[in-house]
Design an enzyme around this catalytic site. Structure first.
Site, short mmCIF file in Angstrom:
data_model
loop_
_atom_site.label_atom_id
_atom_site.label_comp_id
_atom_site.label_asym_id
_atom_site.label_seq_id
_atom_site.Cartn_x
_atom_site.Cartn_y
_atom_site.Cartn_z
N CYS A 44 3.39 8.81 0.84
CA CYS A 44 3.91 7.93 1.88
C CYS A 44 4.10 6.56 1.25
CB CYS A 44 2.91 7.88 3.04
SG CYS A 44 3.37 6.71 4.33
N CYS A 96 1.60 -1.71 15.89
CA CYS A 96 1.55 -1.46 14.45
C CYS A 96 0.97 -2.67 13.70
CB CYS A 96 2.95 -1.15 13.93
SG CYS A 96 3.02 -0.89 12.15
N GLU A 151 0.83 -1.20 0.00
CA GLU A 151 0.00 0.00 0.00
C GLU A 151 0.87 1.25 0.00
OE1 GLU A 151 -4.13 -1.38 2.06
OE2 GLU A 151 -2.52 -0.90 3.43
N1 SAH Z 1 9.43 1.35 10.09
C1 SAH Z 1 9.50 2.79 10.13
C2 SAH Z 1 8.31 3.44 9.44
C3 SAH Z 1 7.03 3.18 10.18
S1 SAH Z 1 5.60 4.12 9.92
C4 SAH Z 1 9.55 3.24 11.57
O1 SAH Z 1 9.32 2.44 12.45
O2 SAH Z 1 9.86 4.40 11.81
C5 SAH Z 1 5.78 5.67 10.62
C6 SAH Z 1 5.37 5.84 12.08
O3 SAH Z 1 4.06 5.36 12.39
C7 SAH Z 1 6.32 5.14 13.01
O4 SAH Z 1 6.79 6.04 13.97
C8 SAH Z 1 5.45 4.09 13.62
O5 SAH Z 1 5.92 3.69 14.85
C9 SAH Z 1 4.11 4.79 13.67
N2 SAH Z 1 2.98 3.88 13.93
C10 SAH Z 1 2.94 2.55 13.76
N3 SAH Z 1 1.74 2.07 14.15
C11 SAH Z 1 1.01 3.11 14.58
C12 SAH Z 1 -0.32 3.26 15.09
N4 SAH Z 1 -1.13 2.21 15.22
N5 SAH Z 1 -0.74 4.48 15.42
C13 SAH Z 1 0.07 5.55 15.26
N6 SAH Z 1 1.33 5.49 14.77
C14 SAH Z 1 1.79 4.28 14.44
#
Ligand code: SAH
Length: 355
Positions: free
Chosen positions: A105, A119, A92
């Site tokens: 993104c 996550c 996605e």
């Molecule tokens: N693997 C990378 C990119 C992840 S996505 C990383 O960990 O940084 C970007 C952000 O979204 C990350 O900070 C991740 O921790 C956050 N994220 C993941 N699940 C989430 C959720 N359920 N609610 C809010 N933010 C979330």
């Protein structure tokens, strides 16, 4: 010679491939313009190239592009794209308008091995890395579909996957995206978000195309962070922050620290005070992300009052704070909500391979 996939080539590699087939190197720049700026993949339509070169391209090269399977639009304008890759796996990508710029993104892996407790992508485990062509291909596809090829847009590597766990292909993708004959995306318009894999973070410090850095911190102590971000058991809070202090930053630039707020877990005033102490003297800004809740995620989103209180304490300690707006929650396009069914593996097993 075997058929070469143009989508996987940096401009220099394309120059060499053209030269090997008896064509001048400079045509690589023209081909990049067709592919990226004009969204044309059929050599027959590349009208400023000689007939002979177009024939060579048609015979010896192809251009793979992810296929658009579905597109969903949120009430807030955010759009989520479901894409199919050459081997049938799906990923996605998300388009977030007016942030204030346009932002794509994009994903760097099919699934993710990091298994962060909050996550959804982490629940999938890692199916495989994306190639550079597949990473850039998401941008090509979104820019075409949304007709934004000539607009300057931002890119955040915050879709599925941990970009530093797919280091080489991610960096190659950034070089292709930055190429002045291609999209020409300036590195300052790209943000790489990572859990903080330290060896790769050290390597990143010497890259020619250096994106902005966002670190998924989420907790100020090892005890708390270890529960949320399993890789913390390998690369702990103090080491991650020390690496950030050493990270070469351009003048006026700062590292973003992402902090997902989970009600009653890491959103207490003492957590905020510890975080402020930890980040004292680091050129930082803190991005608070109230949890995007989902079935299967064992945490709750804090009330707005708790989010505000947390942010105020950080601000009182001199930190720059922002609260990330949840975009696209109604279509499950918000942070941590990207998940594609049917390709799950055990995330725990996958992570064991990394740490
Ligand atoms: N693997 C990378 C990119 C992840 S996505 C990383 O960990 O940084 C970007 C952000 O979204 C990350 O900070 C991740 O921790 C956050 N994220 C993941 N699940 C989430 C959720 N359920 N609610 C809010 N933010 C979330």
């Amino acid at each position: 010679m075997a058929v070469t996939d143009l989508s996987e080539l940096e401009r220099e590699a394309l120059e060499l491939a053209l030269e090997a087939r008896g064509h001048a190197r400079f045509h690589a720049g023209q081909i990049f313009q067709w592919l990226y700026r004009r969204g044309v993949t059929d050599p027959a339509a590349m009208t400023d190239l000689s007939r002979q070169l177009r024939d060579t391209l048609a015979a010896a090269f192809r251009v793979s592009t992810p296929a658009l399977l579905a597109r969903e639009k949120s009430v807030d304008g955010t759009e989520k794209f479901l894409l199919r890759l050459g081997d049938g796996k799906t990923i996605e990508s998300v388009f977030i308008p007016d942030t204030p710029a346009m932002t794509f993104c994009i994903s760097t892996q099919v699934g993710c091995a990091m298994a962060c407790a909050f996550c959804l992508t982490g629940k999938m485990g890692l199916a495989r890395n994306l190639t550079a062509g597949e990473i850039v291909g998401q941008v090509r596809l979104l820019a075409n579909v949304l007709d934004l090829r000539d607009t300057s847009f931002n890119i955040v590597l915050m879709g599925m996957g941990e970009p530093l766990h797919n280091y080489d292909e991610t960096m190659k993708a950034l070089r292709i995206l930055a190429d002045r004959n291609g999209f020409g995306v300036a590195p300052r318009r790209i943000t790489l978000s990572t859990v903080g894999l330290l060896p790769q973070l050290e390597r990143l410090a010497s890259e020619p195309v250096m994106p902005n850095l966002a670190i998924s911190l989420h907790a100020p102590t090892d005890a708390q962070r270890g529960e949320l971000v399993p890789i913390n058991k390998r690369y702990g809070v103090a080491d991650v922050i020390a690496a950030c202090r050493r990270f070469p930053l351009k003048r006026r630039s700062r590292i973003t620290f992402e902090y997902v707020l989970l009600a009653g877990v890491n959103d207490r005033p003492e957590d905020a005070r510890r975080l402020a102490k930890l980040l004292a003297g680091v050129k930082s800004k803190v991005n608070l992300i109230p949890l995007n809740a989902a079935a299967g995620i064992p945490f709750d989103r804090p009330a707005d009052a708790a989010v505000n209180r947390f942010g105020q304490i950080l601000a009182q300690h001199g930190l720059t704070v922002s609260v990330r707006k949840s975009r696209g929650r109604d279509i499950r396009a918000a942070c941590g909500q990207l998940i594609v069914e049917g390709q799950r593996k055990s995330a725990g097993q996958q992570l064991a391979g990394v740490i």
